[in-house]
Design an enzyme around this catalytic site. Structure first.
Site, PDB file in Angstrom:
ATOM      1  N   HIS A  80      80.775  35.739 -10.247  1.00  0.00           N
ATOM      2  CA  HIS A  80      80.975  36.406 -11.532  1.00  0.00           C
ATOM      3  C   HIS A  80      81.961  35.663 -12.425  1.00  0.00           C
ATOM      4  O   HIS A  80      81.895  35.810 -13.647  1.00  0.00           O
ATOM      5  CB  HIS A  80      81.420  37.850 -11.298  1.00  0.00           C
ATOM      6  CG  HIS A  80      80.290  38.751 -10.921  1.00  0.00           C
ATOM      7  ND1 HIS A  80      80.166  40.035 -11.390  1.00  0.00           N
ATOM      8  CD2 HIS A  80      79.205  38.545 -10.125  1.00  0.00           C
ATOM      9  CE1 HIS A  80      79.057  40.579 -10.900  1.00  0.00           C
ATOM     10  NE2 HIS A  80      78.469  39.691 -10.119  1.00  0.00           N
ATOM     11  N   HIS A 209      71.921  37.652  -1.499  1.00  0.00           N
ATOM     12  CA  HIS A 209      71.877  39.094  -1.251  1.00  0.00           C
ATOM     13  C   HIS A 209      71.627  39.409   0.216  1.00  0.00           C
ATOM     14  O   HIS A 209      71.633  40.588   0.596  1.00  0.00           O
ATOM     15  CB  HIS A 209      70.798  39.752  -2.109  1.00  0.00           C
ATOM     16  CG  HIS A 209      71.240  40.046  -3.500  1.00  0.00           C
ATOM     17  ND1 HIS A 209      70.362  40.157  -4.558  1.00  0.00           N
ATOM     18  CD2 HIS A 209      72.473  40.246  -4.021  1.00  0.00           C
ATOM     19  CE1 HIS A 209      71.038  40.412  -5.664  1.00  0.00           C
ATOM     20  NE2 HIS A 209      72.320  40.465  -5.366  1.00  0.00           N
ATOM     21  N   THR A 242      69.644  43.660   3.871  1.00  0.00           N
ATOM     22  CA  THR A 242      69.232  43.222   5.205  1.00  0.00           C
ATOM     23  C   THR A 242      69.934  44.072   6.256  1.00  0.00           C
ATOM     24  O   THR A 242      70.952  44.715   5.975  1.00  0.00           O
ATOM     25  CB  THR A 242      69.574  41.739   5.444  1.00  0.00           C
ATOM     26  OG1 THR A 242      70.999  41.568   5.421  1.00  0.00           O
ATOM     27  CG2 THR A 242      68.934  40.854   4.376  1.00  0.00           C
TER      28      THR A 242
END
EC number: 1.11.1.11
Length: 320
Positions: A80, A209, A242
């Site tokens: 970010h 992710h 996951t």
């Protein structure tokens, strides 16, 4: 560090009034650790000192990760800070990117950065030990180290990034990806093409992710808890992409492709990786070939970490 503790007690939110937060620095100016200008005769020695401090800081991050499963939020912190880069703006730091601006309250209250104050609280004690290490560097070092310590590839990082001086130099809100845009493929391309990244790099970076969870109180997405998150590790709750969400591998692509488990999260910007014809080429490849994913991810992560950065020395500092 008193300022940090005060902010944590009070909290920051997107609803906080910007006039009281604008330019807010999370540590005192004396702790900034900005490197003074050096003459050419002392530059090499200074670079050597910084390299030693960077190595020590990296070891501190490794020790932090052994005691605190904070890998996902450290990855997000680096992303970010760097992901605000705009290739169409040539002036630094208006172009955004990896420049340490995320340490200022005016940027922390951007909606996409909700929850990142906790990440700052983790890395600031490490940063404060090393005067030659900038915030821009500690954010990227922590992010890359978290990937590696979670079992991911070695990221070919360089350091020596300069920090912005104050909150007036923070980028505007709206440069980071959203989870549920009207047209996911178009949105991803708009955001990542602005940074100068390709379809392959979009898909590779999406694979991060495999780490972490979405929490509805932060992003508006995800279940409050699942069978994979109800007992932690770390703070319980949220919904992961996951089942082993602290392990970096290619399972994200396998799970998104198969979509067999309702306890695993699939955002619109995840699903589109197997729906868009250009994205799908890479997503299918990564679902089948973890080595290919690791190779492309390491390259894309390193590229992201350098976006908008101003290095001293100009070629950066390698720790390898």
């Amino acid at each position: 560090m008193a300022v940090v503790h005060r902010i944590l007690r009070r909290g920051l939110s997107a609803a906080s009034p910007l006039p009281s937060l604008r330019g807010l620095l999370l540590v005192s100016p004396q702790e900034l650790g900005r490197r003074p200008a050096s003459s050419s005769s002392s530059a090499a020695a200074a670079a050597g000192d910084v390299e030693a401090e960077l190595r020590a800081a990296r070891e501190d991050v490794r020790q932090l990760l052994k005691s605190n499963p904070c890998h996902p939020i450290l990855v997000r912190l680096g992303w970010h800070d760097a992901g605000t880069y705009d290739k169409n703006i040539t002036e630094w730091p208006k172009c955004g990117g990896a420049n340490g601006s995320l340490r200022f309250g005016v940027e922390l209250v951007h909606a996409a950065n909700k929850g990142l104050l906790k990440a700052l609280f983790l890395v600031i004690p490490i940063k404060s030990k090393y005067a030659g290490v900038t915030y821009a560097d500690i954010f990227q070092l922590a992010s890359a180290t978290a990937i590696e310590e979670a079992g991911g590839p070695k990221i070919p990082m360089i350091y020596g990034r300069a920090d912005v001086a104050d909150g007036e130099e923070c980028p505007p809100e709206g440069r980071l990806p959203a989870a549920d845009p009207p047209s996911p493929a178009e949105h991803l391309r708009e955001v990542f093409y602005r940074m100068g990244l390709s379809d392959k790099e979009i898909v590779a970076l999406s694979g991060a992710h495999t780490l972490g969870r979405a929490r509805p109180e932060r992003s508006g997405w995800g279940k409050p808890e699942t069978k994979y998150t109800e007992n932690g590790p770390g703070a319980p709750g949220g919904q992961s992409w996951t089942s082993e969400w602290l392990k970096f591998d290619n399972s994200y692509f396998k799970e998104i492709k198969e979509r067999r488990d309702e306890d695993l999260l699939v955002l619109p910007t995840d699903a589109v990786l197997f729906e868009d014809s250009s994205f799908k080429i890479h997503a299918e490849k990564y679902a089948e070939d973890q080595d290919a994913f690791f190779e492309d991810y390491a390259e894309a992560h390193a590229k992201l970490s350098n976006l908008g950065a101003k290095f001293d020395p100009p070629k950066g500092i390698s720790l390898e």
